[in-house]
Design an enzyme around this catalytic site. Structure first.
Site, PDB file in Angstrom:
ATOM      1  N   TYR A 158       0.829  -1.203   0.000  1.00 26.90           N
ATOM      2  CA  TYR A 158       0.000   0.000   0.000  1.00 26.90           C
ATOM      3  C   TYR A 158       0.866   1.257   0.000  1.00 26.90           C
ATOM      4  CZ  TYR A 158      -3.451   3.393   1.775  1.00 26.90           C
ATOM      5  OH  TYR A 158      -4.251   4.489   1.960  1.00 26.90           O
ATOM      6  N   LYS A 162       1.406   4.747  -2.649  1.00 31.23           N
ATOM      7  CA  LYS A 162       1.159   6.128  -2.244  1.00 31.23           C
ATOM      8  C   LYS A 162       2.388   7.016  -2.482  1.00 31.23           C
ATOM      9  CE  LYS A 162      -3.068   5.425  -0.988  1.00 31.23           C
ATOM     10  NZ  LYS A 162      -4.193   6.025  -1.734  1.00 31.23           N
TER      11      LYS A 162
END
Length: 242
Positions: A158, A162
């Protein structure tokens, strides 16, 4: 009416922060376009909300969604695009990460946002009569801050997506002098993703969607190109380091 009304497109608007943002913009009188993977599960908010199918994992969905907006709903501009849809499953140690799951995260979170920008760019550039047009805003995370001195096992898939989104947003800022683009860290919000994170952070989310959504809308509304574009911002309006 659409030519005069402020319009926002929000991905992942059927639950969590995306739904909270959709509700907030409806309450502020905006025309909301809820872009969701499965329109059949989008909660009813208002007759005025446009619900369209957009799966961030699919290569053609963003373009097809925008074509539908133009042809069926006669949308001629968008003032704000909020790239909120994302996935974030718990991962093992870096040495054990499954490359296929890594790629799935990147395709949804990063490539999906790139495709969304490419599809909506024309409508964003048609947003205003002034030199500064629309705003392309990406929901990011404090995990994208490389200068932090801590590491959370399980968030690598994740977090990497980002970090890449910060680069993408900054690139849009440099390439598009008539647009505003930046990333927002909404904080530790009580959403499905936040609840997943709490399982290994050993602490519950500190913010509710109802607290966070208005703050995000306020930040986006006041954002100028000179001060805000090309940067990462915390939801309280303070800058965060890349």
């Amino acid at each position: 009416m659409l030519a005069e009304q402020k319009i926002v497109l929000i991905t992942g608007a059927n639950r969590g922060l995306g739904l909270g943002l959709a509700k907030e913009y409806v309450s502020r009188g905006w025309k909301v376009i809820a872009a969701v993977r499965d329109p059949s599960i989008m909660p009813f908010l208002s007759e005025e909300v446009i619900v369209i199918k957009l799966d961030a994992a699919e290569l053609n969905d963003a373009n097809q969604a925008v074509n539908e907006l133009k042809e069926r709903y006669e949308v001629q501009h968008i003032d704000v695009v909020l790239a909120n849809a994302a996935m974030g499953n718990h991962a093992p140690a870096i040495s054990q990460i499954d490359p296929e799951i890594f790629t799935e995260h990147f395709n949804v979170n990063t490539r999906g946002t790139l495709l969304l920008y490419q599809a909506t760019r024309e409508l964003l550039l048609s947003s205003s009569s002034s030199s500064i047009k629309g705003k392309f805003i990406i929901v990011s995370s404090i995990l994208s801050t490389l200068s932090r001195s801590w590491h959370k096992l399980g968030m690598v898939n994740y977090g990497i997506t980002k970090v890449a989104l910060n680069y993408l947003s900054k690139g849009i800022h440099f390439e598009e002098p008539n647009l505003i683009s930046f990333t927002i860290d909404p904080g530790y919000v009580d959403t499905r993703l936040g609840q997943k994170a709490s399982e290994f952070l050993n602490s519950p989310p500190s913010q509710t969607v109802e607290q966070t959504a208005p703050m995000m809308c306020d930040l986006i509304d006041k954002a100028t190109r000179e001060e805000y574009s090309g940067k990462l911002w915390r939801v309280d309006g303070t800058p965060a380091p890349y």
